[in-house]
Each structure stands twice: as C-alpha cells, then as structure tokens.
Design a protein around this motif. Sequence first.
Motif, PDB file in Angstrom:
ATOM      1  N   ALA A 120      -9.380  -1.891   0.001  1.00  0.00           N
ATOM      2  CA  ALA A 120      -8.735  -0.904  -0.872  1.00  0.00           C
ATOM      3  C   ALA A 120      -7.358  -0.517  -0.326  1.00  0.00           C
ATOM      4  CB  ALA A 120      -9.617   0.335  -0.998  1.00  0.00           C
ATOM      5  N   ILE A 121      -7.252  -0.400   0.981  1.00  0.00           N
ATOM      6  CA  ILE A 121      -5.950  -0.074   1.588  1.00  0.00           C
ATOM      7  C   ILE A 121      -4.943  -1.185   1.276  1.00  0.00           C
ATOM      8  CG2 ILE A 121      -4.724   0.142   3.790  1.00  0.00           C
ATOM      9  CD1 ILE A 121      -7.248   1.569   4.882  1.00  0.00           C
ATOM     10  N   ARG A 122      -5.381  -2.431   1.462  1.00  0.00           N
ATOM     11  CA  ARG A 122      -4.452  -3.557   1.225  1.00  0.00           C
ATOM     12  C   ARG A 122      -4.088  -3.653  -0.247  1.00  0.00           C
ATOM     13  NH1 ARG A 122      -8.190  -6.668   5.385  1.00  0.00           N
ATOM     14  NH2 ARG A 122      -7.172  -5.904   7.266  1.00  0.00           N
ATOM     15  N   GLY A 181      -3.881  -1.136  -2.270  1.00  0.00           N
ATOM     16  CA  GLY A 181      -2.902  -0.067  -2.490  1.00  0.00           C
ATOM     17  C   GLY A 181      -1.520  -0.466  -1.988  1.00  0.00           C
ATOM     18  N   LEU A 182      -1.495  -1.115  -0.841  1.00  0.00           N
ATOM     19  CA  LEU A 182      -0.208  -1.513  -0.255  1.00  0.00           C
ATOM     20  C   LEU A 182       0.320  -2.796  -0.901  1.00  0.00           C
ATOM     21  CD1 LEU A 182      -1.044  -0.693   3.476  1.00  0.00           C
ATOM     22  CD2 LEU A 182       0.465   0.593   1.957  1.00  0.00           C
ATOM     23  N   LYS A 183      -0.424  -3.311  -1.849  1.00  0.00           N
ATOM     24  CA  LYS A 183      -0.022  -4.497  -2.619  1.00  0.00           C
ATOM     25  C   LYS A 183       0.258  -5.705  -1.725  1.00  0.00           C
ATOM     26  CE  LYS A 183       1.769  -1.516  -6.250  1.00  0.00           C
ATOM     27  NZ  LYS A 183       1.280  -0.268  -5.602  1.00  0.00           N
ATOM     28  N   ARG A 184      -0.657  -5.961  -0.813  1.00  0.00           N
ATOM     29  CA  ARG A 184      -0.525  -7.134   0.046  1.00  0.00           C
ATOM     30  C   ARG A 184      -1.895  -7.468   0.613  1.00  0.00           C
ATOM     31  NH1 ARG A 184      -1.489  -5.113   4.906  1.00  0.00           N
ATOM     32  NH2 ARG A 184      -0.547  -3.187   5.669  1.00  0.00           N
ATOM     33  N   GLY A 185      -2.024  -8.632   1.222  1.00  0.00           N
ATOM     34  CA  GLY A 185      -3.252  -8.973   1.913  1.00  0.00           C
ATOM     35  C   GLY A 185      -3.173  -8.512   3.350  1.00  0.00           C
ATOM     36  N   GLU A 186      -3.950  -9.134   4.205  1.00  0.00           N
ATOM     37  CA  GLU A 186      -3.855  -8.817   5.629  1.00  0.00           C
ATOM     38  C   GLU A 186      -2.439  -9.123   6.103  1.00  0.00           C
ATOM     39  OE1 GLU A 186      -6.379  -9.878   9.651  1.00  0.00           O
ATOM     40  OE2 GLU A 186      -7.195 -10.449   7.708  1.00  0.00           O
ATOM     41  N   LEU A 187      -1.941  -8.338   7.049  1.00  0.00           N
ATOM     42  CA  LEU A 187      -0.568  -8.556   7.516  1.00  0.00           C
ATOM     43  C   LEU A 187      -0.405  -9.949   8.105  1.00  0.00           C
ATOM     44  CD1 LEU A 187       0.367  -5.232   9.342  1.00  0.00           C
ATOM     45  CD2 LEU A 187       1.492  -6.175   7.322  1.00  0.00           C
ATOM     46  N   LEU A 193      -1.511   0.770   7.595  1.00  0.00           N
ATOM     47  CA  LEU A 193      -2.720   1.543   7.884  1.00  0.00           C
ATOM     48  C   LEU A 193      -3.904   0.659   8.272  1.00  0.00           C
ATOM     49  CD1 LEU A 193      -3.810   4.408   7.989  1.00  0.00           C
ATOM     50  CD2 LEU A 193      -4.426   4.223   5.581  1.00  0.00           C
ATOM     51  N   ASP A 194      -4.072  -0.472   7.582  1.00  0.00           N
ATOM     52  CA  ASP A 194      -5.201  -1.345   7.905  1.00  0.00           C
ATOM     53  C   ASP A 194      -5.113  -1.831   9.346  1.00  0.00           C
ATOM     54  OD1 ASP A 194      -2.890  -2.658   7.105  1.00  0.00           O
ATOM     55  OD2 ASP A 194      -3.944  -4.426   6.351  1.00  0.00           O
ATOM     56  N   ASP A 221     -12.819   7.699   3.741  1.00  0.00           N
ATOM     57  CA  ASP A 221     -11.777   7.365   2.762  1.00  0.00           C
ATOM     58  C   ASP A 221     -11.804   8.407   1.635  1.00  0.00           C
ATOM     59  OD1 ASP A 221     -10.224   6.406   0.697  1.00  0.00           O
ATOM     60  OD2 ASP A 221     -10.845   4.323   0.905  1.00  0.00           O
ATOM     61  N   SER A 269      -7.527   5.837  -0.142  1.00  0.00           N
ATOM     62  CA  SER A 269      -6.911   4.507  -0.258  1.00  0.00           C
ATOM     63  C   SER A 269      -6.319   4.314  -1.659  1.00  0.00           C
ATOM     64  CB  SER A 269      -7.928   3.405   0.071  1.00  0.00           C
ATOM     65  OG  SER A 269      -9.068   3.527  -0.749  1.00  0.00           O
ATOM     66  N   ASN A 270      -6.869   5.034  -2.658  1.00  0.00           N
ATOM     67  CA  ASN A 270      -6.301   4.964  -4.011  1.00  0.00           C
ATOM     68  C   ASN A 270      -4.917   5.589  -4.090  1.00  0.00           C
ATOM     69  OD1 ASN A 270      -8.354   3.660  -5.297  1.00  0.00           O
ATOM     70  ND2 ASN A 270      -9.460   5.552  -5.787  1.00  0.00           N
ATOM     71  N   LEU A 327      -2.630   5.297  -1.799  1.00  0.00           N
ATOM     72  CA  LEU A 327      -1.643   4.359  -1.247  1.00  0.00           C
ATOM     73  C   LEU A 327      -1.023   3.566  -2.393  1.00  0.00           C
ATOM     74  CD1 LEU A 327      -3.485   2.937   1.875  1.00  0.00           C
ATOM     75  CD2 LEU A 327      -1.375   4.270   1.893  1.00  0.00           C
ATOM     76  N   GLY A 328       0.276   3.393  -2.333  1.00  0.00           N
ATOM     77  CA  GLY A 328       0.954   2.606  -3.357  1.00  0.00           C
ATOM     78  C   GLY A 328       1.137   3.360  -4.672  1.00  0.00           C
ATOM     79  N   GLN A 356       1.364   8.715  -2.592  1.00  0.00           N
ATOM     80  CA  GLN A 356       1.226   8.229  -1.209  1.00  0.00           C
ATOM     81  C   GLN A 356       1.805   9.213  -0.195  1.00  0.00           C
ATOM     82  OE1 GLN A 356       1.949   4.086  -0.350  1.00  0.00           O
ATOM     83  NE2 GLN A 356       2.878   4.536   1.639  1.00  0.00           N
TER      84      GLN A 356
END
Lengths: 232, 477
Positions: free
Chosen positions: A9-11, A13-19, B65-66, B298, B302-303, B305-306, B310
């Motif tokens: 869900a974090i990724r 939201g950040l609109k990307r996959g794993e860094l 964050l991840d 969470d 997480s929702n 974010l983006g 945010q």
Amino acid sequence: MSRETILTAIRRGLKRGELPADQQAMLRGRLAAHPRHLIPARSRLPRAGQVALFVANVEREFGTVARVPDLDAVPGAIADYLAAQNLPSEFVMAPHPELQAIPWPERPLLRIREGRAEASDTVSLQHAYAAIAETGTLMLPSAPERPTTINLLADTAIVLLRASRLVGAYEEAWDMLRAEWKDTLSGGFMPRNVMLVTGPSRSADIEQTLELGAHGPRRLHVVLVDDEAGAL
Amino acid sequence: MHVVTSPAFKESATAAIANAGLQKALANSGPSFIARRASAVARLPEFERLRDIGRDIKNHTLANLDFYLEAYEARVLEAGGIVHWAATAEEARDIVLGICQKAGARTVTKGKSMISEEIAVNDHLERHGITPVETDLGEYIIQLRHELPSHIIAPAFHLNREDWEDQFRKSHTDLPADRVFHERRDILTEARAKLRQRFLAADVGITGANFLIAETGSSVIVTNEGNGDLTQTLPRVHIVLASIEKVVPTLEDATSLLRLLARSATGQDFSVYTTFSTGVRRAGDLDGPEEYHVVLLDNGRSNMLGSEFQDMLRCIRCAACMNHCPVYGTVGGHAYGWVYPGPMGAVLTPSLVGIDQSGHLPNASTFCGKCESVCPVKIPLPNLMRHWREREFERHLTPAAMRTNLALWAWVAKRPALYRLVTRAAAAALGWLGRKRGRFSSLPLASGWTGGRDLPAPEGDTFFARYAKAQRAGKIR
Ligand code: SF4
C-alpha cells in the motif's frame, strides 16, 4: 501478512515499486553517514562557557549542581547535600566501578546499598555517561553497572558527572556512544535504553500548572567533578 | 473503536460554549501554552530554519517510507525485539491482547499514547479480563471519568481542580472521605502513591512512540512525568504502539525534530525525559523488560501517501495548532467528536474515519492561518482543510442550500471587478450598520457564522480598497 499489505500500500501510494538497488544503496549510505543538520549556536562555546551553560540550564529546569575538584570530594559533597535537604544519609548506588572507587569510608555515616533501585529507596546515585550543555541534559544509558531504575524510583536522584564528559550538542553525545559503546546483543552501538534527563520529574496536567515530582524524582542534583583543566 | 460523534459537531460545539466549567478551563489554560511556546521560540534564533529542516526530514522519510520501515524492523530484530505489522485498528488490538494473554497478564500499565486511543485498546483488554491502567496523570483521570482526552498532549485540558478532587474522592474510596486537598500538589501526591502500586504490580507495560529510528531500531518516548519510563522499565513485557509514519532515518534526524517538539508543545527547551528504547534486557542488566514488541499500525495512513493529504503525515503531535486555534479555544477538544481534535484532527480524522462521518470538522475553521504559522513541520493545515471541503462538496454531502451559496460566491469571486464591487458595497453597508458595537451577534443569512460567534463589523471598506488607498498614500510600496 499485513506486513506485505502495508508495504504494498505504501508503494502504491508513492506510485512506484520497491526502490531500485542504487537508490537503496544511497539511503543505506545516508544511514551510515548519519549527516548532522543545523546545530544551534548557543552551545558553540569554549569549554568553560559550555560548563557554565550546562549549569545554568540545569538550574533553569529546577535541578541543582554542586561542583567538586575531584572524586575524593564526592562523599563530603553528597553528605552535605543530604543534610541540607533534611534527608537520611542513606542511598542506593549504581554498581559502577568509578562510583565504587570513591573513598566512601571517609564519611562513615553514609549508608550505601549497591544495585538497582526499589520503590522503597528515597535517594539514588547514578553515574552519567555524558551530558549536553545545550539544554542541561544528562545522558544515562542502561548497562549492568548503570540500572535504569536508579534514574526513576527514588524521590531524590543524585547524578555524578565528570566535566570532561560534557559536550555542547546532542549530536556530539551520539558520536561518543558510536565510538565507545559496543552492544553485545545487537552488535551495534545502541544500549538497550538511553535516557536523556533534563531536570526533575514534573506534571502540568492539573490546570496546566507546573508541579515537581510527578512519578519520577522530585529533586535532581548533579555532582560535577572538575576533572578537566580547560573546563574551569 | 471509539464512537465517532463528529457528525454532531454543531450541537456539541453549542453545548461546549454553554458549558461554564469547560469555558473556565479553556480560559485558564489556553493563553499559557501560547506564551510559553513564544518564549521558547524566542530563545532559539535558529527555530525558523529548524522548521524547514524538520519538514524536509519528514518529507524525505515519507518518500522512502517502505525502505526505512524495513531497515527499522531489521534493527529491532537484532536487538531481540519483535515487530508486528497491523493494517487495521482491529488487528492491532488483537495483537496487543495476544501478547498480554501469552504473558499471563492481569494488569497492564500504560504510558500516554494517541495510537492507543485511536485503536481503543483499553476497552478490548477490559472485555477480556485484563485491567489497563493509564499512568500519565491526565490520562489517569480521563480513564476514571470514562472520557476521551480533549487535547493530544494535555488530556485533561477541559478539567478544573474541583473536577480532580471530586473524581479522586469518588474513585479512591479506601482513603478518608473527608481528606482535604489544600493545593494541587496534594492531588498529585495522591495520584503518585496510587499509581506507584500499579507500576510495581503490572505484568505488561504499553507505551506509544514519538519517533522510531531506522538506524538503531529504537523507539523514542518524550514525557515530563517519568510515567512512560516506569511503564517500560518495570514490567516483564514492553509493548510499543506506533503508527508507520513515526519512523525517521537516524539519531541526528530525530534530534533535529526533538529540538522542535518540546518547544512547540509545552514551551520547554527539552522535555524532562526523552528516552530511546532498543530491544530487550541485556545480559547482566539488573532491570528492563525481557520482551520487547512493536505494533506498527497503518489504519488508513498508507492511503494518504501520494494524495493531497500526504503532508499531514509529517505531524509530530505537538499540539501547537490546537493551542493557537480560535475554534479549539472556544469549543475545546471533545466537540470534535473523536480522538484527534483541533486543526490537525480536522485534517486527520476524515482520513482515518471517513469524510462522511466528519464532514463538519474541516469546516470548523476561521481560516486565520495561525495553525500553519506555528506548525513545527510546516503542514499547510488550512489548505488541507480546504481540500476536504472540496471533496465533501464534490461528493454532494454538503446541504443543498450551502452548495448554492458557495456556487454563487464562486461565480462572483471568479470575476474580480464584480467581486470587488459586491464586497465593497457589502462592507460599506455592514460597517454603517455595525458602527456602534463594532460587531454583529446575529445577521440575516449568516446564522451559520453568528450562531456560535460574533461577526466583527467591517470598518467600512474592503481590504483591497484600503490596500489601494494606502498604496496611493505611499504607505505601502
Ligand atoms: S499539525 Fe503541526 S502543529 Fe499540529 S500537532 Fe501536528 S505537528 Fe503539531
């Protein structure tokens, strides 16, 4: 399971996959280099000024400081303090070698127990690892010879601090830990518990009015040993 | 979960204004927070630059964050701790209950934690026969009174000394009923003695966390009382409740944010106890917990974010925004109807419980901008509230009458010449009507505003007109 849900869900939201690997390497580099940010000018002083700033800040936060020339003078200073506060000449002491080496028998009336503190203890003596002049803060890491309960349970907390262990800013104290401490469990430098203590316990929960001695010590007394010529 | 009473904001706010005890407490306590923060900020010339740094640290962390959460988890494991990831409040509650049951816990002491309020873990433990005991003085009396905190750092902000005395007489029935509380200190002493017994008997200690540190796997708590430290030092098991946005990369990053936190919150240079906990009791240690658990929550974050919200995840829960908010200062915290009050609550609550339940909150604002100007991590709170209003508008949740008026206003506002003409005429008319008292306590068509507060009468001109006049007179360049 929720671990993956949350990371995904974090990724999302950040609109990307794993860094990507190179960015991860960059972040690992930042963690390893732990860059400092702005350090306030107030503690950028010559040694004597830092000591004076520390003392002023402890007193501002309702603590007290007694300066003594060397470790031999500590028993007298503590006996005098306890007498002045009308407290019994009895305390629990952290089992730290430097505290143990103090010539206590010169003050035969002082009754000392070594170990962790219990709820029945009224006065305790801790050994400070370092202190920070910026806000008059003591750094008290946990170790077998520095129990955490010593910082918390007694009504009156006395802390011994060598002037040579005083730094200006928190960042310098972290670097001391990084250079000197070795944690056997994690392999890192961080002790299980690091308390940064600024003055005695207090609460303002009743009508936003300050009262000292909420759950922790009502009094905080620093015995500052002037072991560094430049700090005088 | 605590019942969300935010839909009744208007009724609650009206009741709050009529509540004499609350108004007394607000008048007593409000101004002191503002003055103390101002003097702490004045003592640190670098404060403004630190705000930019604080914002940047949080933004950097949120963008990665991840990565930082995984790094943090790895360090916790190395120090003998366990990280439990909880996507929802229910999951978090069950994890906490499970740890307590496994530890055979009967009583649990608790340090102050807003996450604990958010997931309503106390009720859950009680239902399963475990007694949770709040140890922060403010939280302690709130628990005795079965209330929610009315402020995020001063839970008993709404209470007066009499309320404390009454409640202690009611709850501490083993003490002589005719005892006298000569001063506040006597109330404190009684609570201290009561809670000492609890600290010593507890099997599990639960604390929150102001920060988590990826570099070292540490959780950080900031208190003045020392209750959080006793909570995490004396029992055999320590549970940390923290939400995912609490992580920061290094000790240096946490340190910069700590320089902002106490000054913004209580106006202290530094809180009395700032404590970094990392894992379990080490070999040879004479005290400290044998188990160390972190519950990472969470619950809707997480929702954010983006999304346009945010920025809200930068919040370090200092409470400066509510301390400086004229709406909070008038209605107190309970009117907001859930766990987080004030401007930060007006933005966060809709994200966590849904705008359908909390649509009034982003409207509970005068848009004076004070909150944003004091926020240590520069969260654009009024803007975020505006975003919620827009969303609410789009979702057609606003009553029809309000929508029409707003649409009319928007139509006029988009035509500057017309807008100036209309507002100038209105200002002149209102200025003339209100020239005696200087304010209106009721106005036709504006009861939504004047129902809860007076509208100051304009001084006969609009800002634009006055600005133009001043410019012509050479006062403004
Ligand atoms: S929004 Fe800003 S001012 Fe308000 S509590 Fe959070 S950090 Fe503090």
